[in-house]
Enzyme design. Structure first.
Site, PDB file in Angstrom:
ATOM      1  N   GLU A 152      -6.612  -1.308  15.345  1.00  0.00           N
ATOM      2  CA  GLU A 152      -7.171  -2.248  14.374  1.00  0.00           C
ATOM      3  C   GLU A 152      -6.151  -3.308  13.965  1.00  0.00           C
ATOM      4  O   GLU A 152      -5.003  -3.001  13.658  1.00  0.00           O
ATOM      5  CB  GLU A 152      -7.617  -1.475  13.130  1.00  0.00           C
ATOM      6  CG  GLU A 152      -8.132  -2.409  12.046  1.00  0.00           C
ATOM      7  CD  GLU A 152      -8.316  -1.703  10.701  1.00  0.00           C
ATOM      8  OE1 GLU A 152      -8.404  -0.463  10.686  1.00  0.00           O
ATOM      9  OE2 GLU A 152      -8.370  -2.418   9.683  1.00  0.00           O
ATOM     10  N   SER A 185     -10.247  -6.570   9.869  1.00  0.00           N
ATOM     11  CA  SER A 185     -11.453  -5.908   9.404  1.00  0.00           C
ATOM     12  C   SER A 185     -12.263  -6.951   8.661  1.00  0.00           C
ATOM     13  O   SER A 185     -11.770  -7.535   7.702  1.00  0.00           O
ATOM     14  CB  SER A 185     -11.046  -4.763   8.470  1.00  0.00           C
ATOM     15  OG  SER A 185     -12.090  -3.867   8.282  1.00  0.00           O
ATOM     16  N   ARG A 235       2.046   0.832  10.216  1.00  0.00           N
ATOM     17  CA  ARG A 235       1.664   1.297   8.888  1.00  0.00           C
ATOM     18  C   ARG A 235       2.862   1.231   7.949  1.00  0.00           C
ATOM     19  O   ARG A 235       3.693   2.129   7.914  1.00  0.00           O
ATOM     20  CB  ARG A 235       1.143   2.737   8.990  1.00  0.00           C
ATOM     21  CG  ARG A 235       0.339   3.213   7.797  1.00  0.00           C
ATOM     22  CD  ARG A 235      -0.244   4.594   8.041  1.00  0.00           C
ATOM     23  NE  ARG A 235      -1.207   4.608   9.141  1.00  0.00           N
ATOM     24  CZ  ARG A 235      -2.485   4.284   9.015  1.00  0.00           C
ATOM     25  NH1 ARG A 235      -2.961   3.946   7.845  1.00  0.00           N
ATOM     26  NH2 ARG A 235      -3.288   4.316  10.061  1.00  0.00           N
ATOM     27  N   ARG A 259       0.836  -1.201   0.000  1.00  0.00           N
ATOM     28  CA  ARG A 259       0.000   0.000   0.000  1.00  0.00           C
ATOM     29  C   ARG A 259       0.868   1.247   0.000  1.00  0.00           C
ATOM     30  O   ARG A 259       1.847   1.328   0.717  1.00  0.00           O
ATOM     31  CB  ARG A 259      -0.901   0.007   1.229  1.00  0.00           C
ATOM     32  CG  ARG A 259      -1.845  -1.173   1.231  1.00  0.00           C
ATOM     33  CD  ARG A 259      -2.818  -1.129   2.378  1.00  0.00           C
ATOM     34  NE  ARG A 259      -3.617  -2.344   2.360  1.00  0.00           N
ATOM     35  CZ  ARG A 259      -4.532  -2.657   3.262  1.00  0.00           C
ATOM     36  NH1 ARG A 259      -4.767  -1.825   4.276  1.00  0.00           N
ATOM     37  NH2 ARG A 259      -5.228  -3.768   3.167  1.00  0.00           N
TER      38      ARG A 259
END
Length: 440
Positions: A365, A368, A293, A278
RNA sequence: GGAGAGAUGCCGGAGAGGUCGAACGGGGCCGACUCGAAAUCGGCUGUGCGGCUUAAACCGCACCGGGGGUUCGAAUCCCUCUCUCUCCGCCA
């Protein structure tokens, strides 16, 4: 994508639901495009009908040469008119299609309505939040101190937001992957898949990554392709290159693209380990440090393909399968139902699993889990044939089971000892070749 | 990367400018025969969109790998892309 007819017949519902998702939609434009399409379509079809009928007459043996000539002349004009109308039709349809493909899925009615994550609703909690009689350290300190994570050398090779796992750090990553896969395959009944990690434009479109989320994906071209293209941006359907998968959901959902499955094949339960890539565009300030991240991370993904009547139960199941990973690892977590404004493009309802990070003193998180109903199935053309009756679109669900890097971070932080070592969670010890503690 | 072959309905496989939504075979479904089954015989066997409709029936249009073109008319001709197979080269 939503069903065209459904949108036409439920304009107010679609308007309300998209507004709840903080998505702006010019439904007046939809109405006029839709009406125009049908108008032009009717005229085109009328012309084609005439052409077909007369052509049939022309082909008959018993027709006079003279008549045939005049019929052909007449059809020349009809055909030309049809051709120009067809062009108009294509233009309208492509505008309408552009419109349809950016409408987000409709949320389930029990999804909390709200603008952003502050309206998310906690559904349940599990586990004891650990107490430390010393100041717990963050994983980005623990990892380098134990010489099992190396952010500096990763940055030198690839820039920020990368990591190198070393020694038992690499082993622990692999242990987590294997533990998760074994759990889902052996106990939860999933079929293990190793998909391609580079996928086409159509595949990304099928699962809903394109056109809304394409800026967050890595797009790969060879030098020759880039040179061919010059400065022209890639905004057409004919993207020649490939995308690095942003999540295993993309290849797994698309495994059965353009296929009609038999009802007794369903539900399909698929799991895959994949790296995920990403760009994290627009997140410069967030989570600068550590494993939270990254541009590249590992994930074990769960995907279910079900009949429409089974998908809501399947979402609960799938979520519980992801939860089992955290329970076995003994990590405290909570389950959150995302509000309308926080749902991703394709999802009708999403549960986030959030694991406790002692150093940040908050839940973050780590998974999901979403039911995308028939939204992806319509884009990707995945149907099934019921025991009786016409073929229908399947429902697709996906969930992380779990994000491996974040799990590793949570293990380090929650299992750290006063002496700076980290205890290996019991279920992972066999996967670590018997290693029980990671010490400096 | 070079040379050639191919892509048709659930499957196999015809087709080679008009009567083809598509022969023929297999499978599947329904019916007949049978106590039942097999065999045999008869019928049926795709999807999307639009119109009409409460719905169905019905009517129309489109679909023979994708896109474009030629023609009054294309599964059939032309261009282009993708994929599959065979041979050669290269390579983990």
């Amino acid at each position: 994508m939503l069903d065209l007819r459904f949108v036409r017949e439920h304009l107010d519902l679609v308007r309300r639901k998209t507004e709840e998702r903080q998505s702006e939609l010019d439904l007046d434009l939809f109405v006029s495009l839709d009406a125009r399409r049908r108008d032009v379509l009717a005229r085109v079809e009328q012309l084609r009908r005439e052409r077909n009928e007369v052509s049939k007459r022309i082909s008959r043996k018993d027709i006079e040469q003279q008549d045939r000539k005049s019929l052909i002349d007449r059809m020349r004009a009809v055909s030309a008119e049809a051709k120009s109308l067809e062009k108009e039709l294509r233009a309208v349809e492509s505008q309408l299609d552009d419109f349809m493909r950016v409408i987000p899925n409709l949320s389930h009615d029990d999804v909390p309505v709200g603008k952003d994550e502050r309206s998310n609703v906690e559904v349940r909690r599990w586990g004891e939040i650990p107490e430390f009689d010393f100041e717990p350290r963050a994983h980005w300190d623990l990892g380098p101190a134990l010489d099992i994570l190396d952010f500096e050398r990763a940055a030198r090779m690839s820039g920020s937001r990368f990591v190198v796992n070393k020694g038992l750090g690499a082993r622990l990553e692999r242990a987590l992957i294997n533990f998760m896969l074994d759990l889902h395959v052996n106990e939860h009944g999933y079929r293990e898949i190793i998909p391609p990690f580079l996928v086409s434009y159509e595949t990304c479109f099928g699962s809903g990554q394109i056109p809304k989320l394409e800026d967050d994906m890595y797009y790969c071209l060879g030098p020759a392709q880039i040179a061919d293209r010059g400065d022209e941006p890639f905004r057409s359907e004919e993207w020649p290159g490939l995308f690095l998968v942003p999540t295993g959901e993309v290849p797994l959902v698309n495994l059965f693209r353009e296929e009609t499955l038999e009802e007794d094949q369903l539900p399909l339960n698929l799991t895959a380990y994949t790296p995920c890539f990403r760009r994290e565009a627009g997140t410069y300030g967030k989570d600068q440090r550590g494993l939270i991240r990254l541009h590249q991370f590992n994930k074990v993904e769960l995907v279910k393909i079900t009949t429409p009547d089974a998908s809501w139960d399947a979402l609960e199941q799938l979520t519980s399968h992801a939860e089992t990973v955290l329970r076995r690892l003994g990590l405290a977590y909570r389950v959150v139902s995302l509000c309308t404004g926080d749902l991703t493009f394709a999802s009708a309802k999403t549960y986030d699993l959030e694991v406790w990070f002692p150093c940040q003193k908050r839940f973050r998180e780590i998974s999901s889990c979403s039911n995308c109903t028939d939204f992806q199935a319509r884009r990707a053309g995945i149907r099934y044939r019921p025991k009786s009756g016409k073929s229908r679109l399947v429902h697709t669900l996906n969930g992380s089971g779990l994000a491996v890097g974040r799990t590793l971070a949570a293990v380090l932080e929650n299992y750290q000892q006063p002496d700076g070592s980290v205890k290996v969670p019991e279920v992972l010890v066999p996967y670590m070749g018997g290693v029980e503690t990671i010490a400096p």
